[in-house]
Structure formats: C-alpha cells, structure tokens
Design a protein around this motif. Sequence first.
Motif, PDB file in Angstrom:
ATOM      1  N   SER A  49       0.799  -1.233   0.000  1.00 61.03           N
ATOM      2  CA  SER A  49       0.000   0.000   0.000  1.00 61.03           C
ATOM      3  C   SER A  49       0.825   1.274   0.000  1.00 61.03           C
ATOM      4  CB  SER A  49      -0.939   0.013   1.215  1.00 61.03           C
ATOM      5  OG  SER A  49      -1.920  -0.973   1.075  1.00 61.03           O
ATOM      6  N   GLY A  50       2.098   1.164   0.362  1.00 60.64           N
ATOM      7  CA  GLY A  50       2.968   2.343   0.298  1.00 60.64           C
ATOM      8  C   GLY A  50       2.498   3.479   1.166  1.00 60.64           C
ATOM      9  N   THR A  51       2.243   4.635   0.539  1.00 64.47           N
ATOM     10  CA  THR A  51       1.857   5.835   1.278  1.00 64.47           C
ATOM     11  C   THR A  51       0.372   5.871   1.614  1.00 64.47           C
ATOM     12  OG1 THR A  51       1.386   7.151  -0.708  1.00 64.47           O
ATOM     13  CG2 THR A  51       3.679   7.119   0.090  1.00 64.47           C
ATOM     14  N   GLY A  52      -0.385   4.901   1.115  1.00 65.19           N
ATOM     15  CA  GLY A  52      -1.811   4.859   1.406  1.00 65.19           C
ATOM     16  C   GLY A  52      -2.679   5.657   0.461  1.00 65.19           C
ATOM     17  N   ARG A  53      -2.060   6.265  -0.553  1.00 61.25           N
ATOM     18  CA  ARG A  53      -2.832   7.085  -1.504  1.00 61.25           C
ATOM     19  C   ARG A  53      -3.965   6.298  -2.149  1.00 61.25           C
ATOM     20  NH1 ARG A  53       0.217   7.702  -6.802  1.00 61.25           N
ATOM     21  NH2 ARG A  53      -0.707   5.602  -6.942  1.00 61.25           N
ATOM     22  N   ASP A  54      -3.641   5.109  -2.652  1.00 63.70           N
ATOM     23  CA  ASP A  54      -4.655   4.326  -3.355  1.00 63.70           C
ATOM     24  C   ASP A  54      -5.709   3.775  -2.411  1.00 63.70           C
ATOM     25  OD1 ASP A  54      -3.206   4.853  -5.623  1.00 63.70           O
ATOM     26  OD2 ASP A  54      -2.317   2.855  -5.771  1.00 63.70           O
ATOM     27  N   ALA A  55      -5.285   3.335  -1.237  1.00 59.62           N
ATOM     28  CA  ALA A  55      -6.241   2.823  -0.262  1.00 59.62           C
ATOM     29  C   ALA A  55      -7.262   3.893   0.110  1.00 59.62           C
ATOM     30  CB  ALA A  55      -5.512   2.322   0.978  1.00 59.62           C
ATOM     31  N   ALA A  56      -6.789   5.114   0.320  1.00 51.88           N
ATOM     32  CA  ALA A  56      -7.692   6.208   0.671  1.00 51.88           C
ATOM     33  C   ALA A  56      -8.662   6.504  -0.467  1.00 51.88           C
ATOM     34  CB  ALA A  56      -6.884   7.455   1.021  1.00 51.88           C
ATOM     35  N   GLU A  69       1.295  -3.471   4.109  1.00 47.91           N
ATOM     36  CA  GLU A  69       2.556  -2.795   3.800  1.00 47.91           C
ATOM     37  C   GLU A  69       3.652  -3.303   4.742  1.00 47.91           C
ATOM     38  OE1 GLU A  69       5.604  -1.159   2.547  1.00 47.91           O
ATOM     39  OE2 GLU A  69       3.774  -0.730   1.395  1.00 47.91           O
ATOM     40  N   PRO A  70       4.727  -3.882   4.188  1.00 51.94           N
ATOM     41  CA  PRO A  70       5.777  -4.443   5.036  1.00 51.94           C
ATOM     42  C   PRO A  70       6.779  -3.425   5.573  1.00 51.94           C
ATOM     43  CG  PRO A  70       6.279  -4.851   2.739  1.00 51.94           C
ATOM     44  CD  PRO A  70       4.924  -4.217   2.771  1.00 51.94           C
ATOM     45  N   VAL A  71       6.902  -2.259   4.930  1.00 54.40           N
ATOM     46  CA  VAL A  71       7.903  -1.270   5.343  1.00 54.40           C
ATOM     47  C   VAL A  71       7.309  -0.392   6.444  1.00 54.40           C
ATOM     48  CG1 VAL A  71       9.384   0.623   4.589  1.00 54.40           C
ATOM     49  CG2 VAL A  71       8.925  -1.297   3.037  1.00 54.40           C
ATOM     50  N   GLU A  72       7.876  -0.496   7.637  1.00 52.86           N
ATOM     51  CA  GLU A  72       7.284   0.184   8.796  1.00 52.86           C
ATOM     52  C   GLU A  72       7.213   1.696   8.613  1.00 52.86           C
ATOM     53  OE1 GLU A  72       7.805   0.504  13.671  1.00 52.86           O
ATOM     54  OE2 GLU A  72       9.269  -0.615  12.473  1.00 52.86           O
ATOM     55  N   THR A  73       8.254   2.298   8.053  1.00 47.66           N
ATOM     56  CA  THR A  73       8.269   3.756   7.879  1.00 47.66           C
ATOM     57  C   THR A  73       7.118   4.203   6.987  1.00 47.66           C
ATOM     58  OG1 THR A  73      10.671   3.621   7.984  1.00 47.66           O
ATOM     59  CG2 THR A  73       9.738   5.717   7.318  1.00 47.66           C
ATOM     60  N   ASN A 113      -0.088  -2.948  -7.068  1.00 45.82           N
ATOM     61  CA  ASN A 113       0.451  -1.917  -7.947  1.00 45.82           C
ATOM     62  C   ASN A 113       1.943  -1.736  -7.671  1.00 45.82           C
ATOM     63  OD1 ASN A 113      -0.017  -0.021 -10.013  1.00 45.82           O
ATOM     64  ND2 ASN A 113      -0.151   1.643  -8.541  1.00 45.82           N
ATOM     65  N   ALA A 114       2.780  -2.012  -8.681  1.00 45.87           N
ATOM     66  CA  ALA A 114       4.236  -1.819  -8.568  1.00 45.87           C
ATOM     67  C   ALA A 114       4.854  -2.665  -7.465  1.00 45.87           C
ATOM     68  CB  ALA A 114       4.559  -0.338  -8.340  1.00 45.87           C
ATOM     69  N   VAL A 115       4.425  -3.916  -7.389  1.00 47.60           N
ATOM     70  CA  VAL A 115       4.909  -4.839  -6.355  1.00 47.60           C
ATOM     71  C   VAL A 115       5.559  -6.088  -6.948  1.00 47.60           C
ATOM     72  CG1 VAL A 115       4.164  -6.385  -4.489  1.00 47.60           C
ATOM     73  CG2 VAL A 115       3.228  -4.077  -4.623  1.00 47.60           C
ATOM     74  N   TRP A 116       4.896  -6.690  -7.912  1.00 52.97           N
ATOM     75  CA  TRP A 116       5.231  -8.042  -8.380  1.00 52.97           C
ATOM     76  C   TRP A 116       6.658  -8.156  -8.904  1.00 52.97           C
ATOM     77  CZ3 TRP A 116       2.817 -12.104  -6.928  1.00 52.97           C
ATOM     78  CH2 TRP A 116       2.863 -13.299  -7.642  1.00 52.97           C
ATOM     79  N   MET A 117       7.170  -7.122  -9.550  1.00 50.70           N
ATOM     80  CA  MET A 117       8.499  -7.200 -10.174  1.00 50.70           C
ATOM     81  C   MET A 117       9.625  -7.188  -9.143  1.00 50.70           C
ATOM     82  SD  MET A 117       7.207  -3.995 -10.150  1.00 50.70           S
ATOM     83  CE  MET A 117       7.744  -2.459  -9.366  1.00 50.70           C
ATOM     84  N   HIS A 118       9.299  -6.965  -7.857  1.00 46.32           N
ATOM     85  CA  HIS A 118      10.310  -7.031  -6.804  1.00 46.32           C
ATOM     86  C   HIS A 118      10.583  -8.464  -6.343  1.00 46.32           C
ATOM     87  CE1 HIS A 118      10.650  -2.745  -6.272  1.00 46.32           C
ATOM     88  NE2 HIS A 118       9.372  -2.603  -6.009  1.00 46.32           N
TER      89      HIS A 118
END
Length: 204
Positions: A49-56, A69-73, A113-118
């Motif tokens: 989810s990253g910054t939460g833009r899409d979820a919101a 989202e796995p990155v705590e920051t 979104n922008a996850v799978w290629m990692h």
Amino acid sequence: MAELTSTSGYDEEADDLFVRYEALSAPETHAHWHRLFPEPPMHTLDIGSGTGRDAAWLVSLGHSVLAVEPVETLRTGATRLHPEAGITWLEDSLPNLAATRARGETFGMVMMNAVWMHLTAEERAAGMGRVAALMALGGRLFMSLRHGPIPQGRRMFDVTGYETIALAARHGLVPISHIRKNSIMAENAAGGVEWTALVFEKTT
C-alpha cells in the motif's frame, strides 16, 4: 554489501516517496483500468500500500480496504496521513502473506500496484497461489509490472505480462485486460520506464 530484498530502498527513501506518490492523482494513475473495478462496496486487499494514496481513494469510492505494507516507515506514515475509518493497516508481505491469511477473509478486489516485479521467480510462484486463494469467486486482481532501468538500491526483475498470465492461469485467474503503457511520472517516462497493466478474474 547486504543482499537486496523485495523491500530494499523503500525505508531509506520513504520521505521522498511520500512527496512523489502523494503528488500523483489516484484517479489518473488508475484511469486505464478503473472501468473494470467491481461495483462498491467491495472488500479490497491492497498489497504493498505504500503511502496509502490508493487505499484512501478506494475508500472514497465506497470500498473497504485491508492495506498491507511491510515497510514500517511507510506504514506508520500512511496511517497518520490517511486515517480513514475504511482502511485497516496490516504489516505483512508477499510471498507468504501469513498475517493476511490468518484473518480468514476473502476479497472481491486485490490491488498489487508496482509490487510483483520485486519478487524472485520462486517468490512469484508461491505468491500467486496465495493471492488467488484470498480472492472470492468472480473477484478481480489488478497488478502492474515495471519495465526499465532499475533504481539504485532496489531489487527488480523484468517480469513479462505473458509469464504472469501463464502463472495466474494455474490458479483459476483469467486475464480480462493486458496493456503496456508509459509511466505517468515525468522523470520515469524520460528514463524509459514503462508498465504492463494486467487485470484477472477468478473463475474457479
């Protein structure tokens, strides 16, 4: 040097990512497949989810969202920036999605979104089955794959749409849209970054 992982670089760049991602319009970012979204209200899983833009934005459309989202920051910052009641935040990651699966929920829409290629080939093989198992019959999976130069400090693979379609087919996911598009971020477009956008429907 430490071995790169699927989340390498995101913690270090979190402040910049909040500026860059939140500056982009979610409706514009998702214009190419918005017409294929299920009608709200739909229980939605947003993986990475990253910054939460899409979820919101999805909540504003009438959906409820489990934002993984796995990155705590990023996760803690997003929670503060997007406190909408319709978003539930969860620390979890592909390919296992153990915490997500433990909730016992199913989803009518999944965003990656922008996850799978990692993910490595092995992680993608394991992850696709777990994502499919979380989807309700008739549910739709929206996923985008990045192509182009790899940013320093990130781990990415050039995963094709056709490879992904073949993998998804093993789990009852049928493609209903497959397009290649330019990046909407000016600096990425100038650098030759393109995206493959895929939409699948679960049929079995």
